[in-house]
Design a protein around this motif. Sequence first.
Motif, mmCIF file in Angstrom:
data_model
loop_
_atom_site.group_PDB
_atom_site.id
_atom_site.type_symbol
_atom_site.label_atom_id
_atom_site.label_comp_id
_atom_site.label_asym_id
_atom_site.label_seq_id
_atom_site.Cartn_x
_atom_site.Cartn_y
_atom_site.Cartn_z
ATOM 1 N N LEU B 57 -3.730 -5.184 -5.729
ATOM 2 C CA LEU B 57 -3.269 -5.470 -6.702
ATOM 3 C C LEU B 57 -4.166 -4.523 -7.789
ATOM 4 O O LEU B 57 -3.768 -3.816 -8.879
ATOM 5 N N ALA B 58 -5.399 -4.465 -7.673
ATOM 6 C CA ALA B 58 -6.273 -3.513 -8.490
ATOM 7 C C ALA B 58 -6.204 -2.264 -8.385
ATOM 8 O O ALA B 58 -6.637 -1.416 -9.021
ATOM 9 N N HIS B 59 -5.768 -1.763 -7.135
ATOM 10 C CA HIS B 59 -5.848 -0.243 -6.819
ATOM 11 C C HIS B 59 -4.294 0.062 -6.492
ATOM 12 O O HIS B 59 -3.925 1.134 -5.667
ATOM 13 N N LEU B 60 -3.066 -0.643 -7.134
ATOM 14 C CA LEU B 60 -1.955 -0.371 -6.377
ATOM 15 C C LEU B 60 -1.303 1.012 -6.670
ATOM 16 O O LEU B 60 -0.725 1.402 -5.791
ATOM 17 N N ASP B 61 -1.518 1.564 -8.019
ATOM 18 C CA ASP B 61 -1.145 2.866 -8.241
ATOM 19 C C ASP B 61 -1.469 3.840 -7.191
ATOM 20 O O ASP B 61 -1.046 4.816 -6.564
ATOM 21 N N GLN B 62 -3.062 3.757 -6.774
ATOM 22 C CA GLN B 62 -3.455 4.790 -5.720
ATOM 23 C C GLN B 62 -2.923 4.524 -4.601
ATOM 24 O O GLN B 62 -2.586 5.436 -3.840
ATOM 25 N N TYR B 63 -2.757 3.397 -4.175
ATOM 26 C CA TYR B 63 -2.371 2.975 -2.726
ATOM 27 C C TYR B 63 -0.881 3.584 -2.862
ATOM 28 O O TYR B 63 -0.598 4.130 -1.552
ATOM 29 N N LEU B 64 -0.078 3.495 -3.769
ATOM 30 C CA LEU B 64 1.419 3.873 -3.720
ATOM 31 C C LEU B 64 1.260 5.323 -3.483
ATOM 32 O O LEU B 64 2.076 5.800 -2.610
ATOM 33 N N GLU B 65 0.630 5.876 -4.384
ATOM 34 C CA GLU B 65 0.413 7.288 -4.079
ATOM 35 C C GLU B 65 0.075 7.977 -2.544
ATOM 36 O O GLU B 65 0.598 8.851 -2.386
ATOM 37 N N GLU B 68 2.636 7.322 -0.343
ATOM 38 C CA GLU B 68 4.005 8.412 -0.311
ATOM 39 C C GLU B 68 3.451 9.635 -0.097
ATOM 40 O O GLU B 68 4.175 10.305 0.965
ATOM 41 N N TRP B 80 11.817 6.114 -5.418
ATOM 42 C CA TRP B 80 11.163 5.164 -6.402
ATOM 43 C C TRP B 80 12.322 4.780 -7.172
ATOM 44 O O TRP B 80 12.949 5.178 -7.818
ATOM 45 N N THR B 208 -1.573 5.318 6.451
ATOM 46 C CA THR B 208 -0.800 6.070 7.482
ATOM 47 C C THR B 208 0.719 6.493 7.140
ATOM 48 O O THR B 208 1.231 7.075 7.767
ATOM 49 N N ILE B 236 6.741 -3.034 -4.630
ATOM 50 C CA ILE B 236 5.758 -2.135 -4.603
ATOM 51 C C ILE B 236 4.582 -2.833 -4.072
ATOM 52 O O ILE B 236 3.363 -2.412 -3.539
ATOM 53 N N PRO B 241 -3.749 -1.414 2.470
ATOM 54 C CA PRO B 241 -4.697 -0.408 2.254
ATOM 55 C C PRO B 241 -4.646 0.388 3.758
ATOM 56 O O PRO B 241 -4.125 1.695 3.809
ATOM 57 N N ILE B 282 10.923 2.606 -2.758
ATOM 58 C CA ILE B 282 10.211 1.857 -3.412
ATOM 59 C C ILE B 282 10.412 1.203 -4.556
ATOM 60 O O ILE B 282 10.783 1.889 -5.584
#
Lengths: 197, 456
Positions: B57-65, B68, B80, B208, B236, B241, B282
Motif C-alpha cells: 500500500l505504501a508503494h503501490l504506484d511504484q509496484y504497479l508501474e 506493467e 488501466w 515478474t 490495483i 512485490p 488493472i
Amino acid sequence: MSKNEILAAIRRNKPTGAVLPSIPTFPEGKASPVVTFITMVETGGGQVIRASGPGALQAAIENRFPDAKRIASPIPGVKSNVALGAIHSPSELEPVDVAVISGRLGVAENGAIWVTEEDCIHRVLPFITQHLFLLLDEAAIVHNMHQAYEQIQVDASGFGLFIAGPSKTADIEQSLVIGAQGARSLTVVLEPPLTSG
Amino acid sequence: MKEHAQKSAEFIRDESRTDWHDEALWFVRSKRDRAAHSIAEWEQLRELASQVKDNVLAHLDQYLEQFEANAQRNGVHVHWAADAAEHNRIVHSILEKHNVQRLVKSKSMLTEECHLNEYLTERGVEVVDTDLGERIIQLKEEPPSHIVMPAIHLKKEEVGELFHQKLHTEKGASDPQYLTEAARQHLRQKFLAAGAAITGVNFAVAETGGVVVCTNEGNADMGVHLAPVQIHCMGIEKIIPRAEHLGIFTRLLARSATGQPITIYTSHYHRPKVNGEMHIVIVDNGRTTQLGRADFRNSLKCIRCGACMNTCPIYRRSGGHSYGYTIPGPIGSILTPGIDLKKYSGLPFASTLCGSCSDVCPVKINIHEQLYRWRQVIVREGHLPPAKRQGMKWAGKVLSNPGWYNSLGKLTRWALRQLPRPFLYNSFNEWGRDRELPQPPRQSFKEWYQNKKTEK
Ligand code: SF4
C-alpha cells in the motif's frame, strides 16, 4: 489517461513507510519430506505409486487404466498414441484419456507439484485429460512453499503451475466431488533418486 | 435498499434452514482451524502477510508501474480502468476486436463488482461462468452469497431442480456427484466453443509481471488455455512485490478459505500461449479513495479468502444476500460504506463486534475496529435510521444525568417485575421481540454497594 490518474491518486493517498519484511527460514519438522508429501497427496485425493526401474511407469499406467484409448505424453518411454507435436488447436486434445507429464518439484507440506508449459507441450493438457499422471523425482521434494519458490523461477516459463490433486469442487452443499472441470484423477509416480556407485 | 436487519429477518424465518446454513459455514471455519493449527509458524505468516501488504500500500504506484513494464516485456497487453464503466468498455473492446461471441469466465469478484456480465450480455456476448457455484447462481439469476462458495445458500434439491430445468438432468435427482458430472459435460462444450476467457487474479507479481490464479476445479485453466484470447481482471491492490512472497500467501489462502493446504491448481501466467493473446486490466473503481482513508485503508489488504464470513455469527445466520453487495460479511461491511455511505449505512451495524473476523483474517485486517469506526462516521454524517437516532439521543441524555439514570433504573426494575406481559412485549420493544427480557435484580449495583458500605 486513466493510468496517470490512478497513479496520481495513489501518490496523493498512499501511506508512508512500511519496509518489506524478510522471510525467515522456518523449522522443517522431523518427518521426512517424502513421507509427508505422500500423505498430503493422498489427503488431496491423489494416489502415489513408487516406481522402480525402467518400464515401471508404463506398467503403472496400464495397470490403472487398462482400457485407456488415448494416452498423451511427451516423456520418452511412455507409449503415447497422441502426437502432441501435430496438435494445432488445443481443443483437439479433448478426447485424451490419460496424460503423463513430468513434474519439476514437489512440496511436502501440501502435496503440490510444480509443472511447466515445457513439460505439458500444450498448456491445457493436464486439465483437459480425463486422468493425469505426474512423474516426480523423490529428490526434488522440498518441505514448504518458501523453499519451492526459492528453487523455481516463476517466469522461466510462460505458464507454470502447482497441481495438488485431481480437480474437485464442494459447491453443492459442501459435498466433496472429485472430477469438476479438470482431470478426474491424479496419480503421482515417485522415482527413487539415482543411487550412485 | 432494505436494511440488513429486515433482510435477515426474512432469512431466519425458516429456522431449520438457518441452522443448516449456520452449521455449513461453521464446518468450514472448523476446517480452517485445523489447517491453521497444523502450521507452527501460522501467526508469524499472518504477521508477514500483513507487513508485505502494508509495504504494498505504501508503494503501490511504484509496484504497479514495475508490474506493467514487466508484463509488457512479457508480451502482455496492460490496460488501466478508472472505474467499472471503463473496465467493461475495455473488456468489450478486446472481445469486439477478436469478434468473440462466446466468453467463459472463472471466478472474479471484480467483474461482479463491475457488473460485467450484464454489460456484455446486453451487447450480444454469451457469458458463461464456469466455477460450479457461480454457474449455479448464474442459471438461477442470483448474485453470489459468498465470495468463495457462491451457492452456499442453496440446497442440493434446489440445484437439482434448477439443473433439471436448465441442463435437463433427471427430475428429482439431487446427488451432488451426479449434478457435478452434468455440469462438467455442459461446461466442456462451453470451454471448447469459447473465443475468449476471463479470470480474476489472486496475486500479481510486480517483479515478474505475471498473475497467479488459484482454483480447485481447474475451470480458469480450461478456459484460458482453450480460448485464443485470455483476459485477467485485477484490482490495483492485488499486487505483491516479489515471487518469494507467493510462498507466504499460498500458504495462508487456501487454509484460511476452506482448510485445504493449498488449492488444487495454483496457476502462474506470464506470457501468452503460442498464437494467443494475453490482456491484463488493472482497475481502480474506488480503491484509491479508500487508500486515502487512514482508518479504513487496511481493508485493501484483503486476499478474499472468506474466513471472516465463515466465522461471523451474523453472516452465518443472515446469509450473504442480506448484505446487498457482491462482497458480504464483515469485509463487505467495511468496504461498502466507502462506496456509498448512505446506501450501506446499515452494514457496519450488522455485527456484534465480537472480533472473530479480525482473529481469523490471514492478513490481520482490524475488521471489527473498522466496523466500529464506520458506525461513528455514519452517526456523524447523520445516516442513522430515525428510531436508532432517537434512541441514542435519549440514551445519551439519561446516561449523562445520574439522577435520571437512578430513577429510570428503579422504574425499569419495577416495571419488569410488575407489568403484565403485553406492556413489555409489544411493537415498541425491539429487544423483547425474539428474546425474554432479563430477570431484574432487587436492587442496582449502586444500591447494593451503598448498603455494604453502611453495613461495615
Ligand atoms: S478480510 Fe481477511 S478474512 Fe475476510 S476475506 Fe479478506 S483476507 Fe479473508
